[in-house]
Design an enzyme around this catalytic site. Structure first.
Site, short mmCIF file in Angstrom:
data_model
loop_
_atom_site.label_atom_id
_atom_site.label_comp_id
_atom_site.label_asym_id
_atom_site.label_seq_id
_atom_site.Cartn_x
_atom_site.Cartn_y
_atom_site.Cartn_z
N VAL A 95 44.71 36.66 25.38
CA VAL A 95 43.56 37.54 25.14
C VAL A 95 44.06 38.74 24.33
O VAL A 95 44.97 39.46 24.77
CB VAL A 95 42.91 38.01 26.46
N HIS A 99 46.78 44.31 27.86
CA HIS A 99 46.56 44.37 29.31
C HIS A 99 47.89 44.27 30.02
O HIS A 99 48.77 43.50 29.62
CB HIS A 99 45.63 43.25 29.78
P1 5GP Z 1 47.63 36.85 28.53
O1 5GP Z 1 47.85 35.36 28.49
O2 5GP Z 1 46.86 37.32 27.31
O3 5GP Z 1 48.85 37.66 28.79
O4 5GP Z 1 46.72 37.11 29.79
C1 5GP Z 1 45.33 36.91 29.79
C2 5GP Z 1 44.91 36.76 31.22
O5 5GP Z 1 43.50 36.90 31.27
C3 5GP Z 1 45.26 35.39 31.82
O6 5GP Z 1 46.11 35.57 32.94
C4 5GP Z 1 43.89 34.82 32.19
O7 5GP Z 1 43.90 34.10 33.41
C5 5GP Z 1 43.01 36.05 32.25
N1 5GP Z 1 41.62 35.81 31.92
C6 5GP Z 1 41.16 35.13 30.83
N2 5GP Z 1 39.82 35.14 30.82
C7 5GP Z 1 39.44 35.85 31.93
C8 5GP Z 1 38.16 36.20 32.45
O8 5GP Z 1 37.10 35.87 31.91
N3 5GP Z 1 38.14 36.91 33.60
C9 5GP Z 1 39.30 37.31 34.23
N4 5GP Z 1 39.16 38.02 35.35
N5 5GP Z 1 40.52 37.00 33.75
C10 5GP Z 1 40.57 36.27 32.62
#
Ligand code: 5GP
Length: 121
Positions: A95, A99
């Site tokens: 995403v 974060h």
């Molecule tokens: P990244 O892979 O970018 O470091 O982390 C993105 C995180 O966002 C993942 O752990 C994934 O599970 C979480 N995530 C993706 N879409 C959503 C959503 O719609 N709601 C929530 N609460 N978490 C999400």
């Protein structure tokens, strides 16, 4: 560019929000990788760590302050926890709105890439 996290900030899609202030929002990860798996995001859109500017230093520090505040509130500060921010493909980012992952409730392993081979550079 808008992401799913902007829709969580604007309440267009639901999330289990555990903390909010003027600058940030923290909510449960939809696919938790630990007993506690929260995401702490700035309300301001910053796509990746690479996009953090000098003006953004305060907000990025703020995210860590929120992590410590939540850890104290939920009583895992002393046991310990991990805070991770992934960047781009090799970092595992999916995403594109920065974060912090706040993971707790389990003893972590290290290094995080133990099961993968190094890429050729
Ligand atoms: P990244 O892979 O970018 O470091 O982390 C993105 C995180 O966002 C993942 O752990 C994934 O599970 C979480 N995530 C993706 N879409 C959503 C959503 O719609 N709601 C929530 N609460 N978490 C999400």
């Amino acid at each position: 560019m808008s992401t799913i996290f902007d829709k969580i900030i604007s309440r267009e899609i639901p999330a289990e929000i555990v903390y909010e202030d003027d600058l940030s929002l923290a909510f449960k990860d939809i696919n938790p990788q630990a007993p506690v798996h929260l995401l702490i995001i700035p309300k301001q859109h910053i796509a990746t760590i690479n996009d953090i500017t000098e003006e953004d230093r305060e907000i990025v520090g703020h995210l860590y302050w929120v992590a410590a505040k939540i850890a104290a509130q939920y009583d895992f500060a002393k046991d310990g926890y991990r805070v991770v921010m992934n960047c781009n493909e090799d970092g595992g980012q999916s995403v594109y709105h920065i974060h912090l992952h706040l993971l707790a409730g389990i003893t972590m392993g290290w290094p995080p890439f133990a099961n993968n081979r190094p890429k050729q550079v």
